[in-house]
Scaffold this motif. Structure first.
Motif, short mmCIF file in Angstrom:
data_model
loop_
_atom_site.label_atom_id
_atom_site.label_comp_id
_atom_site.label_asym_id
_atom_site.label_seq_id
_atom_site.Cartn_x
_atom_site.Cartn_y
_atom_site.Cartn_z
N TYR A 104 -9.39 7.22 -2.33
CA TYR A 104 -8.80 7.10 -3.66
C TYR A 104 -9.73 6.25 -4.53
N GLU A 105 -9.96 6.69 -5.74
CA GLU A 105 -10.78 5.90 -6.66
C GLU A 105 -10.16 4.52 -6.88
N TYR A 106 -8.84 4.51 -7.04
CA TYR A 106 -8.10 3.25 -7.13
C TYR A 106 -7.10 3.21 -5.98
N GLU A 107 -7.33 2.27 -5.08
CA GLU A 107 -6.60 2.17 -3.82
C GLU A 107 -5.10 1.99 -4.05
N PRO A 108 -4.25 2.84 -3.49
CA PRO A 108 -2.81 2.65 -3.62
C PRO A 108 -2.39 1.29 -3.07
N CYS A 109 -1.58 0.58 -3.85
CA CYS A 109 -1.04 -0.73 -3.44
C CYS A 109 -2.13 -1.76 -3.18
N ASP A 110 -3.25 -1.66 -3.90
CA ASP A 110 -4.39 -2.53 -3.62
C ASP A 110 -4.04 -4.02 -3.68
N ILE A 111 -3.31 -4.45 -4.70
CA ILE A 111 -3.01 -5.88 -4.82
C ILE A 111 -2.00 -6.32 -3.75
N ARG A 112 -1.11 -5.44 -3.36
CA ARG A 112 -0.17 -5.78 -2.28
C ARG A 112 -0.92 -5.97 -0.96
N LYS A 113 -1.91 -5.13 -0.74
CA LYS A 113 -2.71 -5.25 0.48
C LYS A 113 -3.49 -6.57 0.47
N VAL A 136 5.61 -11.64 7.10
CA VAL A 136 6.88 -10.99 7.40
C VAL A 136 7.28 -10.14 6.20
N LYS A 137 7.45 -8.85 6.44
CA LYS A 137 7.83 -7.95 5.35
C LYS A 137 9.25 -8.23 4.89
N LYS A 138 9.47 -8.11 3.59
CA LYS A 138 10.80 -8.23 3.03
C LYS A 138 11.57 -6.93 3.27
N LYS A 139 12.88 -7.03 3.19
CA LYS A 139 13.71 -5.84 3.33
C LYS A 139 13.32 -4.83 2.26
N MET A 140 13.17 -3.59 2.63
CA MET A 140 12.84 -2.48 1.73
C MET A 140 11.39 -2.55 1.22
N GLU A 141 10.55 -3.43 1.80
CA GLU A 141 9.17 -3.54 1.30
C GLU A 141 8.41 -2.23 1.49
N ASP A 142 8.60 -1.57 2.64
CA ASP A 142 7.90 -0.30 2.86
C ASP A 142 8.33 0.75 1.83
N THR A 143 9.64 0.77 1.51
CA THR A 143 10.13 1.73 0.52
C THR A 143 9.51 1.46 -0.84
N HIS A 144 9.42 0.18 -1.21
CA HIS A 144 8.80 -0.18 -2.49
C HIS A 144 7.33 0.22 -2.50
N SER A 145 6.64 0.04 -1.37
CA SER A 145 5.23 0.43 -1.29
C SER A 145 5.07 1.94 -1.41
N ILE A 146 6.01 2.68 -0.84
CA ILE A 146 5.98 4.14 -0.97
C ILE A 146 6.07 4.54 -2.43
N MET A 147 7.02 3.95 -3.16
CA MET A 147 7.22 4.29 -4.56
C MET A 147 6.03 3.85 -5.41
N LEU A 148 5.48 2.67 -5.12
CA LEU A 148 4.32 2.20 -5.87
C LEU A 148 3.12 3.10 -5.62
N ILE A 176 3.15 6.20 -4.96
CA ILE A 176 3.38 7.47 -5.66
C ILE A 176 3.09 7.33 -7.16
N LYS A 177 3.57 6.24 -7.76
CA LYS A 177 3.49 6.08 -9.22
C LYS A 177 2.16 5.51 -9.70
N GLN A 178 1.52 4.67 -8.89
CA GLN A 178 0.30 3.99 -9.34
C GLN A 178 -0.80 4.98 -9.70
N TRP A 179 -1.55 4.66 -10.75
CA TRP A 179 -2.70 5.48 -11.13
C TRP A 179 -3.76 5.36 -10.04
N LYS A 180 -4.22 6.51 -9.55
CA LYS A 180 -5.16 6.52 -8.44
C LYS A 180 -6.53 7.08 -8.81
N GLY A 181 -6.66 7.54 -10.04
CA GLY A 181 -7.94 8.14 -10.43
C GLY A 181 -8.23 9.37 -9.58
#
Length: 381
Positions: A227-236, A249-261, A263-268
């Motif tokens: 990906y030109e712009y890495e999905p969830c780059d700042i979270r990583k 330690v992951k927060k509850k629903m963190e994986d779900t939030h990462s999935i949505m981010l 999907i929506k984040q601009w990836k170039g």
């Protein structure tokens, strides 16, 4: 091994898909999903569509192909693939891929296969993604998902790996389906794509023949997605920084939030490379090594193929120069490109808590982009 013995990890049957999509059609989250993916259609149309689907194949053709096409249209500047000629349309194989986004990596592979009128694959997904969000779990399991059990004891892990190995081998060698699996557990967070040796041992567990025959029968095919712009780059980057001082330690629903981010984040730009299957000769060379060295030899071959297939973008070259305080690749991007990437970096850094060390976070962020270039340099040495 019978189908009943695989029951705990197999994808939904067509009957289970009908039941699951009925649940999805009643989900309180569906209006949000509908607004993003089907903005021009009333919610009632999507609900009816889901209720009228009768199989996994129909769901993937009628719904998922459009969903992924929407993601490509809205969040990328284009998705391109090369190496399709390396896929034998008449046989099944085990696709081993690098892993940069939780959902998009395998979803884009499926979209590419469908667009080119090739059979879709079953997909290995960690069981952690099925916990806590029934809607996500249903949608994943309606998409030919094989459950990979996570977070269990060593004894349970051995038995689970044995079952998974047998299922993958049976699925591929019987010609029933191709299987997609990531080269390591979890996404690559630091930009370094490396195959876990334990994964290769898992593949071998179910083999009844020699090391050479066991691996040759799987037709292992390396894939590289970038990906030109890495999905969830700042979270990583944030997770890597926190992990330096304490267990993350992951927060509850963190994986779900990462999935949505993701999907929506601009990836170039997004690029997928399909390499040639590992040859019998390559496997034979590995089999001549001592026992553990055999797996390392296969791992090195896979890693090299994946690294070479990874498309490097301007963002990668800029990340490399910034993390090394160099101008080595200055000829591949402009001053305007560099200033824009620095501004992008600062915007991303502004999204996480101020208590984190900004200098270290920035270095990690640039390494996510620059490490693929460093890997290519090591490959060329």
């Amino acid at each position: 091994m019978t189908d009943n013995e695989y029951e705990s990890i197999v994808p939904y049957t067509d009957e289970e898909v009908v039941e699951a999509l009925g649940r999805v059609s009643r989900s309180p989250i569906l209006p949000i999903v509908s607004k993003f993916f089907f903005p021009d259609e009333p919610l009632s149309t999507l609900r009816k569509l889901l209720k009228d689907i009768h199989s996994t194949e129909e769901f993937q053709e009628v719904v998922m192909y459009k969903v992924v096409a929407t993601i490509i249209e809205r969040s990328t500047s284009g998705f391109h693939c090369d190496g399709l000629e390396n896929i034998d349309r008449g046989s099944t194989f085990l696709a081993v891929s690098n892993h940069r986004d939780i959902i998009l990596d395998p979803a884009l592979v499926q979209w590419m296969l469908y667009a080119n009128k090739m059979p879709l694959t079953e997909v290995c997904v960690g069981s952690n993604l099925l916990e806590g969000n029934k809607l996500v779990a249903d949608l994943l399991r309606c998409n030919r998902m094989i459950k990979v059990i996570r977070g269990i004891s060593a004894r349970e892990l051995y038995l689970s790996s044995q079952l998974l190995s047998k299922y993958i081998r049976d699925t591929v060698t019987s010609g029933r389906s191709t299987v997609w699996i990531a080269q390591k557990e979890g996404r690559t967070k630091d930009g370094r794509d490396m195959t876990e040796q334990g994964l290769l041992k898992m593949f071998d567990m179910s083999g009844k023949g020699s090391f050479l025959d066991n691996f040759d029968a799987l037709h292992i095919t390396p894939m590289s997605i970038s990906y030109e712009y890495e999905p969830c780059d700042i979270r990583k980057a944030r997770e890597l920084l926190i992990s330096r001082s304490r267990k993350y330690v992951k927060k509850k629903m963190e994986d779900t939030h990462s999935i949505m981010l993701g999907i929506k984040q601009w990836k170039g730009g997004v690029h997928l490379n399909v390499d040639k299957p590992l040859t019998r000769g390559e496997i034979e060379m590995a089999s001549a090594c001592d026992r553990n060295d055999r797996y390392q030899a296969i791992r090195r071959t896979l890693d090299l193929r994946i690294i070479r297939g990874y498309k490097l973008w301007k963002t990668n070259y800029m990340g490399y120069d910034l993390m090394n305080n160099s101008s080595k690749y200055r000829g591949l991007y402009s001053e305007a490109d560099l200033e824009a990437f620095k501004a992008y970096t600062e915007r991303k850094l502004s999204k996480v808590e101020r208590s984190l060390d900004r200098d270290e976070l920035r270095k990690i962020f640039w390494q996510i982009y620059g490490n693929p270039v460093a890997a290519r340099e090591r490959d060329l040495e």
